[in-house]
Each structure stands twice: as structure tokens, then as C-alpha cells.
Enzyme design. Structure first.
Site, PDB file in Angstrom:
ATOM      1  N   TYR A   1      41.080  43.005  32.206  1.00 16.66           N
ATOM      2  CA  TYR A   1      42.490  43.152  32.593  1.00 16.66           C
ATOM      3  C   TYR A   1      43.057  44.305  31.789  1.00 16.66           C
ATOM      4  O   TYR A   1      42.865  44.385  30.574  1.00 16.66           O
ATOM      5  CB  TYR A   1      43.265  41.864  32.283  1.00 16.66           C
ATOM      6  CG  TYR A   1      44.763  41.984  32.494  1.00 16.66           C
ATOM      7  CD1 TYR A   1      45.329  41.750  33.738  1.00 16.66           C
ATOM      8  CD2 TYR A   1      45.610  42.338  31.443  1.00 16.66           C
ATOM      9  CE1 TYR A   1      46.693  41.873  33.947  1.00 16.66           C
ATOM     10  CE2 TYR A   1      46.980  42.465  31.631  1.00 16.66           C
ATOM     11  CZ  TYR A   1      47.511  42.223  32.890  1.00 16.66           C
ATOM     12  OH  TYR A   1      48.859  42.343  33.078  1.00 16.66           O
TER      13      TYR A   1
ATOM     14  N   GLU B   1      49.355  47.870  36.617  1.00 14.74           N
ATOM     15  CA  GLU B   1      48.450  46.765  36.266  1.00 14.74           C
ATOM     16  C   GLU B   1      47.175  46.860  37.085  1.00 14.74           C
ATOM     17  O   GLU B   1      47.225  47.090  38.297  1.00 14.74           O
ATOM     18  CB  GLU B   1      49.150  45.426  36.529  1.00 14.74           C
ATOM     19  CG  GLU B   1      48.295  44.209  36.194  1.00 14.74           C
ATOM     20  CD  GLU B   1      48.997  42.919  36.539  1.00 14.74           C
ATOM     21  OE1 GLU B   1      49.575  42.296  35.634  1.00 14.74           O
ATOM     22  OE2 GLU B   1      49.003  42.537  37.736  1.00 14.74           O
TER      23      GLU B   1
END
Length: 374
Positions: free
Chosen positions: A96, A182
Site C-alpha cells: 500500500y 493512493e
């Protein structure tokens, strides 16, 4: 402005960030379907994977079936009108990676975790120590030692490759005035790091500087929805309430003040609708459409506008355009002041619409009209 995944990945490609090969597919044009592939719903809400909005297929027949299934879905109330079909990747690991702003300090913040994927929210809640948070000084930028720290935290050995990748993400974040970039998951493949997903949100206040970017992406979103003006709804915050005084404001602060005044003067608001800062005639039109589409029982509509960056002539154009195309039988109370105020008032006067200078008087009349007064 929130971007669909395919729009975010177009920005990734421009920035030199590796993404899978893919194509956009709609109900009317499925020519881009191929297999083996991942068939992914294009929506602005999250959680699509757990909701069945992402399917892996091995054959063309499976791809056709998956496309039909996903295009018939609604995810969190949002109809799926497009798909992104991408090549399957040989995934060795999932990470992530994101850059946003720290809510307390207002400084840019990189976040990284070796636990990427659909359960990152659970990781953040139950094992926050698995997420590294690194603030970035706007003056110093993304320094080498912070890049090494992120690579070490993830356990990624090729620090040079990771540094190059993260710097491209940081450059994109700054140049596009993003409030969020993101990648979840950021995957390790045979050829290196690849952004398997994208979630990008651009600061609405950057619209004048990034006019072409906004126009292109909002036009694409409008084309997908098939509704004129729908692309601008992303800037509007709309909350239905229980009263009968409709409310539209051009900022959250003005809207909250007006809500209090409505209550103080004996009324109840039917909604809280604010247009998200820098706005346009199209957004004004869309806000009115939103209020009237959702609240059939409102007895008056109060529009409160304060022109800082916003131009009152453009707001008046949006109001009068809506009224030309729709039959509105309830009283309309408009208070406007600020930039291009006189021009805005002239447009309203030409359309036979009154304008208020005093906010309290405007609110009092809107409450009185809603109660049946003249």
C-alpha cells in the site's frame, strides 16, 4: 474532483508510473474486452472488490459474462456505467502506498504498508503499526533517507527502483494539486513495481490553474453518466434534512451559518447543499437540480452566495438557466454579494428575479414563505 481509476491511471502513465495494459468498456461498446483479464467496475466509491465489482476471468466467454454482471450493479448507490479491463499480473507481493495531507499539521504525508489489498482499512484499525507514516517537508521535499526508510519498512530490496517510483508519485501529487494519490495495491511483478489500482482526488481550488485537466476529466465523467452537468456533482455536498426550506450555498461555512439562522428564525431546512468552494454556472445549475430532484415537498428555496473567487454573474447565469428549463412554483430567495455583484444582480433583474443584500432578511423571508406567508 475525484477521478475514476482509468482516469487516474492515465495520469500515472503520463508521469511514467507503470500500470497494467487495459481498456475501458461500456454497455454500448464492449470491443475492449479480452481475456485472461481483471474486469473492474469504474465507480467513485470504494469497497468494490468486496462487493463483487472486480472479477478475474480466464476466457472471452467469462469476460463477457463478468462485464454483463458488473454493468448491472449499483455499488453504494452508484450505478456502474463503465469497466476497466486489464491484463492479469503475476503478483509476487502487494503493498500500500499513498500520499495525502496530515489532517492536524496540513503537511504532505506519505503512507506505506506491506499489507496492501482489500483489507487495508482493517490493518489501519487493528494493527496500525503495520502502516508507516512519513511527513514530507514542503521545502525539503522527498529526501533520500525517507525513501530508504519506506523501502526498508516494506522490505523491498531494490531501493533505487522504489525511490524512482515514489518520486514520480510525489511529483504527480504536487504538479496536479492532489489531495490524495493512493495505490492499493502497489504490486511487485516479474518486471518490477506496478500500480494495480489508482485513487486520485484533485483539489477543486486548482481548477483555474488546471483548467484543461478538469475539463477533460469532467467531460469523460459526464459522457459516462449520460446526464448533462452530472460531472460537476462531484464538487457538491448534499445532505437531505427534514424541513421545508431548501438551502444552497457556495461554501460550507456560509451554509452552516445559514442553517443556524433558519432555525433561529423559526424554520427548518430541507437540506444542506454546498457547492464545494470554487464553482461555475454548471455547478449552480446542478445544485438546483439536486435539491429539486430529491425534495419534492420544499416550500421555498434559499440560495446564499458570497463572491470571493466565485463570480456572481456566473451564479446568476446558472440560476436563470435552470429556471428557463424547469417549472419552479415555489418562492426563490437569492442573496448574493461580492465579485461581479452588480453584473449578477442585473442578470437576475432582467429575468424578473429579486435579489437580497441582507442575509438575515433573506432567511426570514424564506422561512415566512415556507410557512405560507406572502
Amino acid at each position: 474532483m475525484k477521478l475514476y481509476e482509468f482516469q487516474g491511471k492515465a495520469l500515472f502513465r503520463e508521469a511514467g508510473i507503470p500500470v497494467p495494459r487495459g481498456a475501458v468498456v461500456t454497455a454500448s461498446d464492449r470491443s475492449g474486452l479480452f481475456a485472461p483479464s481483471a474486469v473492474k467496475a469504474q465507480v467513485l466509491s470504494g469497497g468494490r472488490g468486496k462487493a463483487g465489482g472486480v472479477l478475474l476471468v480466464s476466457t472471452q466467454a467469462e469476460a463477457e459474462k463478468a462485464a454483463g454482471s458488473i454493468l448491472s450493479m449499483e455499488l453504494k448507490g452508484e450505478p456502474v456505467r463503465a469497466l476497466l479491463v486489464e491484463e492479469k499480473m503475476n503478483i509476487r507481493a502487494e503493498y500500500y502506498l499513498a500520499v495525502t495531507f496530515d489532517g492536524e499539521t496540513g503537511t504532505p504525508l506519505f503512507m506505506a504498508s506491506a499489507s496492501g489489498g482489500m483489507d487495508i482499512e482493517s490493518v489501519a484499525e487493528h494493527t496500525p503499526e503495520k502502516i508507516l507514516k512519513l511527513p514530507v517537508d514542503p521545502l525539503w521535499g522527498l529526501t533520500d533517507y525517507k525513501l530508504r526508510a519506506m523501502a526498508d519498512f516494506l522490505g523491498y530490496e531494490n531501493k533505487k527502483e522504489f525511490a524512482s517510483f515514489a518520486r514520480k508519485v510525489w511529483t504527480l501529487f504536487r504538479e496536479k494539486n492532489a489531495v490524495l494519490v493512493e495505490i492499493n495495491p502497489l504490486v511487485v511483478t516479474d518486471s518490477g513495481l506496478v500500480a494495480l489500482d489508482s485513487k486520485i482526488e484533485i483539489d477543486d481550488d486548482a481548477r483555474p490553474r488546471l483548467k484543461d485537466l478538469f475539463e477533460k476529466n469532467l467531460a469523460e465523467q459526464a459522457a459516462l453518466t449520460g446526464v448533462e452537468g452530472e460531472a460537476d456533482h462531484g464538487t457538491i455536498t448534499y445532505v437531505p434534512l427534514e424541513g421545508n426550506v431548501g438551502l444552497i450555498s457556495d461554501g460550507a461555512g456560509t451554509g452552516m451559518l445559514t442553517l443556524d439562522l433558519i432555525r433561529d428564525l423559526g424554520g427548518e431546512a430541507a437540506d444542506f447543499c454546498e457547492m464545494g468552494g470554487l464553482t461555475s454556472p454548471e455547478v449552480m445549475y446542478s445544485a438546483m437540480d439536486q435539491v429539486f430532484s430529491d425534495k419534492k415537498d420544499i416550500k421555498s428555496l434559499l440560495v446564499v452566495l458570497i463572491g470571493g473567487f466565485n463570480r456572481m454573474d456566473e451564479m446568476a447565469e446558472g440560476i436563470t438557466a435552470y429556471l428557463r428549463e424547469h417549472k419552479v412554483s415555489i418562492p426563490l430567495v437569492v442573496r448574493l454579494c461580492g465579485t461581479m455583484e452588480e453584473e449578477g444582480k442585473a442578470i437576475m433583474k432582467e429575468a424578473g428575479l429579486p435579489v437580497y443584500d441582507d442575509l438575515r432578511t433573506a432567511v426570514a423571508d424564506a422561512v415566512r414563505f415556507a410557512a405560507g406567508g406572502n
